[in-house]
Design a protein around this motif. Sequence first.
Motif, PDB file in Angstrom:
ATOM      1  N   ALA A 134     -26.263 -14.211 -16.097  1.00  0.00           N
ATOM      2  CA  ALA A 134     -27.384 -13.659 -16.788  1.00  0.00           C
ATOM      3  C   ALA A 134     -27.438 -12.321 -16.510  1.00  0.00           C
ATOM      4  N   SER A 135     -27.141 -11.825 -15.277  1.00  0.00           N
ATOM      5  CA  SER A 135     -27.184 -10.544 -15.165  1.00  0.00           C
ATOM      6  C   SER A 135     -26.125  -9.681 -15.755  1.00  0.00           C
ATOM      7  N   LYS A 136     -24.701 -10.428 -15.977  1.00  0.00           N
ATOM      8  CA  LYS A 136     -23.857  -9.549 -16.916  1.00  0.00           C
ATOM      9  C   LYS A 136     -23.938  -9.607 -18.229  1.00  0.00           C
ATOM     10  N   THR A 137     -24.651 -10.488 -18.769  1.00  0.00           N
ATOM     11  CA  THR A 137     -25.096 -10.477 -20.123  1.00  0.00           C
ATOM     12  C   THR A 137     -26.178  -9.319 -20.410  1.00  0.00           C
ATOM     13  N   ALA A 138     -27.228  -9.156 -19.147  1.00  0.00           N
ATOM     14  CA  ALA A 138     -28.326  -8.474 -19.639  1.00  0.00           C
ATOM     15  C   ALA A 138     -27.685  -6.909 -19.424  1.00  0.00           C
ATOM     16  N   ALA A 139     -26.724  -6.732 -18.671  1.00  0.00           N
ATOM     17  CA  ALA A 139     -26.220  -5.456 -18.407  1.00  0.00           C
ATOM     18  C   ALA A 139     -25.350  -5.125 -19.606  1.00  0.00           C
ATOM     19  N   LYS A 140     -24.624  -5.696 -20.341  1.00  0.00           N
ATOM     20  CA  LYS A 140     -23.818  -5.659 -21.611  1.00  0.00           C
ATOM     21  C   LYS A 140     -24.921  -5.226 -22.540  1.00  0.00           C
ATOM     22  N   VAL A 141     -26.035  -5.874 -22.888  1.00  0.00           N
ATOM     23  CA  VAL A 141     -27.107  -5.638 -23.922  1.00  0.00           C
ATOM     24  C   VAL A 141     -27.410  -4.080 -23.412  1.00  0.00           C
ATOM     25  N   ALA A 142     -28.114  -3.868 -22.056  1.00  0.00           N
ATOM     26  CA  ALA A 142     -28.586  -2.665 -21.855  1.00  0.00           C
ATOM     27  C   ALA A 142     -27.619  -1.310 -21.991  1.00  0.00           C
ATOM     28  N   LEU A 143     -26.398  -2.037 -21.647  1.00  0.00           N
ATOM     29  CA  LEU A 143     -25.020  -0.566 -21.662  1.00  0.00           C
ATOM     30  C   LEU A 143     -25.098   0.039 -23.073  1.00  0.00           C
ATOM     31  N   MET A 144     -25.257  -0.648 -24.170  1.00  0.00           N
ATOM     32  CA  MET A 144     -25.076  -0.327 -25.723  1.00  0.00           C
ATOM     33  C   MET A 144     -26.201   0.657 -25.900  1.00  0.00           C
ATOM     34  N   LYS A 145     -27.289   0.530 -25.285  1.00  0.00           N
ATOM     35  CA  LYS A 145     -28.615   1.286 -25.457  1.00  0.00           C
ATOM     36  C   LYS A 145     -28.324   2.634 -24.478  1.00  0.00           C
ATOM     37  N   MET A 146     -27.931   2.200 -23.300  1.00  0.00           N
ATOM     38  CA  MET A 146     -27.697   3.209 -22.074  1.00  0.00           C
ATOM     39  C   MET A 146     -26.892   4.637 -22.706  1.00  0.00           C
ATOM     40  N   LYS A 147     -25.698   4.150 -23.303  1.00  0.00           N
ATOM     41  CA  LYS A 147     -24.703   5.003 -23.777  1.00  0.00           C
ATOM     42  C   LYS A 147     -25.147   6.098 -24.671  1.00  0.00           C
ATOM     43  N   MET A 148     -26.209   5.573 -25.463  1.00  0.00           N
ATOM     44  CA  MET A 148     -26.621   6.781 -26.365  1.00  0.00           C
ATOM     45  C   MET A 148     -27.382   7.762 -25.493  1.00  0.00           C
ATOM     46  N   LYS A 149     -27.844   7.594 -24.481  1.00  0.00           N
ATOM     47  CA  LYS A 149     -28.864   8.562 -23.846  1.00  0.00           C
ATOM     48  C   LYS A 149     -28.439   9.141 -22.650  1.00  0.00           C
ATOM     49  N   ALA A 150     -27.686   8.377 -21.813  1.00  0.00           N
ATOM     50  CA  ALA A 150     -27.055   8.618 -20.657  1.00  0.00           C
ATOM     51  C   ALA A 150     -26.399  10.087 -20.405  1.00  0.00           C
ATOM     52  N   THR A 151     -26.882  10.918 -19.275  1.00  0.00           N
ATOM     53  CA  THR A 151     -25.918  11.864 -18.891  1.00  0.00           C
ATOM     54  C   THR A 151     -25.257  11.805 -17.689  1.00  0.00           C
ATOM     55  N   GLY A 152     -24.216  12.722 -17.450  1.00  0.00           N
ATOM     56  CA  GLY A 152     -23.657  12.645 -16.212  1.00  0.00           C
ATOM     57  C   GLY A 152     -22.819  13.832 -16.012  1.00  0.00           C
ATOM     58  N   GLU A 153     -21.979  13.647 -15.161  1.00  0.00           N
ATOM     59  CA  GLU A 153     -20.995  14.876 -14.849  1.00  0.00           C
ATOM     60  C   GLU A 153     -20.121  15.024 -15.865  1.00  0.00           C
ATOM     61  N   LYS A 154     -19.868  16.312 -16.267  1.00  0.00           N
ATOM     62  CA  LYS A 154     -18.844  16.460 -17.243  1.00  0.00           C
ATOM     63  C   LYS A 154     -17.334  16.405 -16.697  1.00  0.00           C
ATOM     64  N   GLY A 155     -16.400  15.860 -17.265  1.00  0.00           N
ATOM     65  CA  GLY A 155     -15.392  15.631 -16.860  1.00  0.00           C
ATOM     66  C   GLY A 155     -14.663  14.500 -16.433  1.00  0.00           C
ATOM     67  N   ILE A 156     -15.494  13.625 -16.339  1.00  0.00           N
ATOM     68  CA  ILE A 156     -15.183  12.098 -15.858  1.00  0.00           C
ATOM     69  C   ILE A 156     -14.600  11.583 -16.833  1.00  0.00           C
ATOM     70  N   PRO A 157     -13.511  10.938 -16.772  1.00  0.00           N
ATOM     71  CA  PRO A 157     -12.841  10.210 -18.071  1.00  0.00           C
ATOM     72  C   PRO A 157     -13.700   9.301 -18.447  1.00  0.00           C
ATOM     73  N   GLU A 158     -13.492   8.860 -19.751  1.00  0.00           N
ATOM     74  CA  GLU A 158     -14.302   7.692 -20.319  1.00  0.00           C
ATOM     75  C   GLU A 158     -14.084   6.367 -19.494  1.00  0.00           C
ATOM     76  N   GLN A 159     -12.923   6.145 -19.405  1.00  0.00           N
ATOM     77  CA  GLN A 159     -12.494   4.661 -18.848  1.00  0.00           C
ATOM     78  C   GLN A 159     -13.012   4.626 -17.254  1.00  0.00           C
ATOM     79  N   GLU A 160     -13.544   5.711 -16.837  1.00  0.00           N
ATOM     80  CA  GLU A 160     -13.881   5.846 -15.426  1.00  0.00           C
ATOM     81  C   GLU A 160     -15.487   5.696 -15.260  1.00  0.00           C
TER      82      GLU A 160
END
Length: 264
Positions: A134-160
């Motif tokens: 259930a946690s894995k499924t919920a994380a997948k749903v949240a991930l789609m929304k999160m990618k649009m707003k999340a910020t982080g350190e520049k230079g981190i490869p997308e696959q990481e």
Amino acid sequence: MAEFPNVGNHCSFETCKQLDFLSFVCDSCTKTFCLDHKFPDKHSCSLEFATSTNTKYEGVKSYDCVYDNCDKRELMPVVCEKCHLNFCLSHRHPQEHKCTKLEVKEEKCQTALHVQKILESKPSKQDGKKPKKASKTAAKVALMKMKMKATGEKGIPEQEKVYMLIYLPKALSLAAKPLYFSKTWSFGRCIDFVASSVQMKNENNTGSEKKLRLFNHESGQLLPIEKTLDSLLSEEVIFSGSSVILEYVTTDCCQLENTEDYKT
């Protein structure tokens, strides 16, 4: 360099004598040195100065990183709270300098995997489904929304990139912050990055009674600062898209209670 006989200076260090075009003059002994010997402790200035003037050196002191093959130095000591050795900012986390005291700490505090097994042994409250699924499924749903707003350190490869929603300490009354990190980072480094991003107080490298720690929002379990994100992703303790809580706690705290309160 016969064409430029008056350019540059020879290093005054007895075993060096290197010709340096950007030489440095020591404030104490007033001798000229190359880049490798410019610091007073690198050319034995304190001993020489004390012998000649009987005055203790009071200039700027730098601190070497003891990690193998690292030549970085810091103006302030950066001491590991576990092994009590000095490191540079890049190697200050126990996991990043392969701290010899990690195993001792993990025996004292339950590891994330052990806590996860305890949680899995309890009956599920989600229509018979296992909490992990259930946690894995919920994380997948949240991930789609999160990618649009999340910020982080520049230079981190997308696959990481690993995305997480960070609930901040209750005392700060701040909204949860979506961020992304590198899966190669330790949780200790993630904590430092979050604290820096929101400009909050971080005394993890001091003798403060309370430290910043990350907890799984769903289970309340501690996410050990020595572990990397990649290791707990492989154990399915967390997922990209999971929610975690950053809170000030005492060093013996392994479980956070009333995690749902952080959503209000």
